[in-house]
Write a protein that holds these residues in place. Structure first.
Motif, short mmCIF file in Angstrom:
data_model
loop_
_atom_site.label_atom_id
_atom_site.label_comp_id
_atom_site.label_asym_id
_atom_site.label_seq_id
_atom_site.Cartn_x
_atom_site.Cartn_y
_atom_site.Cartn_z
N LEU A 49 -2.55 -6.32 -1.00
CA LEU A 49 -1.12 -6.61 -1.04
C LEU A 49 -0.36 -5.45 -1.67
O LEU A 49 0.64 -4.97 -1.12
N LEU A 50 -0.85 -4.94 -2.79
CA LEU A 50 -0.15 -3.88 -3.51
C LEU A 50 -0.27 -2.52 -2.84
O LEU A 50 0.68 -1.74 -2.83
N VAL A 51 -1.43 -2.22 -2.27
CA VAL A 51 -1.62 -0.95 -1.56
C VAL A 51 -0.70 -0.86 -0.35
O VAL A 51 -0.16 0.19 -0.03
N ASN A 52 -0.50 -1.98 0.31
CA ASN A 52 0.30 -1.99 1.54
C ASN A 52 1.79 -2.22 1.31
O ASN A 52 2.57 -2.15 2.25
N LEU A 64 3.24 -4.39 -12.70
CA LEU A 64 3.74 -3.03 -12.50
C LEU A 64 2.63 -2.01 -12.68
O LEU A 64 2.53 -1.04 -11.93
N ILE A 65 1.74 -2.22 -13.63
CA ILE A 65 0.60 -1.32 -13.82
C ILE A 65 -0.34 -1.42 -12.62
O ILE A 65 -0.82 -0.42 -12.10
N GLU A 66 -0.60 -2.64 -12.16
CA GLU A 66 -1.51 -2.84 -11.03
C GLU A 66 -0.97 -2.18 -9.77
O GLU A 66 -1.71 -1.55 -9.02
N ALA A 67 0.33 -2.31 -9.53
CA ALA A 67 0.93 -1.67 -8.35
C ALA A 67 0.85 -0.16 -8.46
O ALA A 67 0.53 0.53 -7.48
N LEU A 68 1.10 0.38 -9.65
CA LEU A 68 1.03 1.83 -9.84
C LEU A 68 -0.39 2.36 -9.65
O LEU A 68 -0.59 3.43 -9.09
N ILE A 69 -1.38 1.61 -10.11
CA ILE A 69 -2.77 2.01 -9.89
C ILE A 69 -3.04 2.15 -8.40
O ILE A 69 -3.77 3.04 -7.96
N CYS A 70 -2.42 1.28 -7.60
CA CYS A 70 -2.59 1.32 -6.14
C CYS A 70 -1.74 2.42 -5.49
O CYS A 70 -1.78 2.59 -4.28
N GLY A 71 -0.95 3.14 -6.29
CA GLY A 71 -0.13 4.21 -5.76
C GLY A 71 1.20 3.76 -5.20
O GLY A 71 1.87 4.51 -4.51
N THR A 72 1.59 2.53 -5.49
CA THR A 72 2.85 1.98 -4.98
C THR A 72 3.95 2.16 -6.03
O THR A 72 3.73 1.89 -7.20
N GLN A 73 5.10 2.63 -5.57
CA GLN A 73 6.24 2.78 -6.48
C GLN A 73 6.67 1.42 -7.02
O GLN A 73 6.54 0.41 -6.32
#
Length: 169
Positions: A49-52, A64-73
């Motif tokens: 979900l977060l990567v895409n 927010l940390i989890e999304a950033l780990i996935c490279g998502t702004q």
């Protein structure tokens, strides 16, 4: 959040007002029913979900940390909702675990509610591509990159606290 604290206002996500936003299908029922005594979504679900995601908008949570780990702004909400004591502005100002969060690459803040739409649009249009390596480097203040197990890290913190307590008394 599936087990958030009770709100001092009505839930206000109405799908007809957000044609390009999907409320997490695994949590939709709990959101509308107010039943917060539910099982969490499968954790296997979130990385994809977060990567895409093109962009994640969230309050100051681990998301927010989890999304950033996935490279998502990430666009983090950091304004007072004028309702809750534990609003995002107070969390940012007074919760010590958010100290230094301003230095994370790929993270932007919305500090005034009326600017949310403009900041969101700007991030979508600009599509700032922050390399994952820069994001991960800036997260090192918050995330441990070692082989220590969680239980051992907690024990070492307790040992330090015990030592400090003994030295104080």
């Amino acid at each position: 959040h599936p087990v958030r604290a009770p709100r001092e206002c009505d839930d206000n996500f109405f799908p007809q007002d957000f044609k390009n936003v999907i409320l997490d299908p695994q949590l939709r029922g709990a959101y509308y029913s107010g039943d917060h005594d539910i099982e969490f979504s499968s954790l296997d679900y979130y990385p994809n979900l977060l990567v895409n995601a093109q962009l994640v908008v969230c309050p100051l949570t681990t998301m927010l940390i989890e999304a950033l780990i996935c490279g998502t702004q990430v666009l983090a909400i950091r304004y007072d909702d004028n309702i809750h004591v534990s609003n995002p502005l107070n969390a940012y100002k007074y919760y010590p675990h958010f100290k230094g969060i301003d230095s994370i690459n790929g993270l932007r803040f919305c500090v005034h509610k009326e600017e949310l739409g403009d900041v969101f649009r700007q991030m979508i249009v600009e599509k700032e591509n922050v390399p994952k390596s820069e994001i991960h480097e800036s997260l090192k203040y918050f995330i441990y990159y070692d082989s220590l197990e969680y239980k051992d890290r907690i024990k070492s913190l307790i040992d330090v606290l015990d030592t400090d307590y003994v030295n104080i008394s």
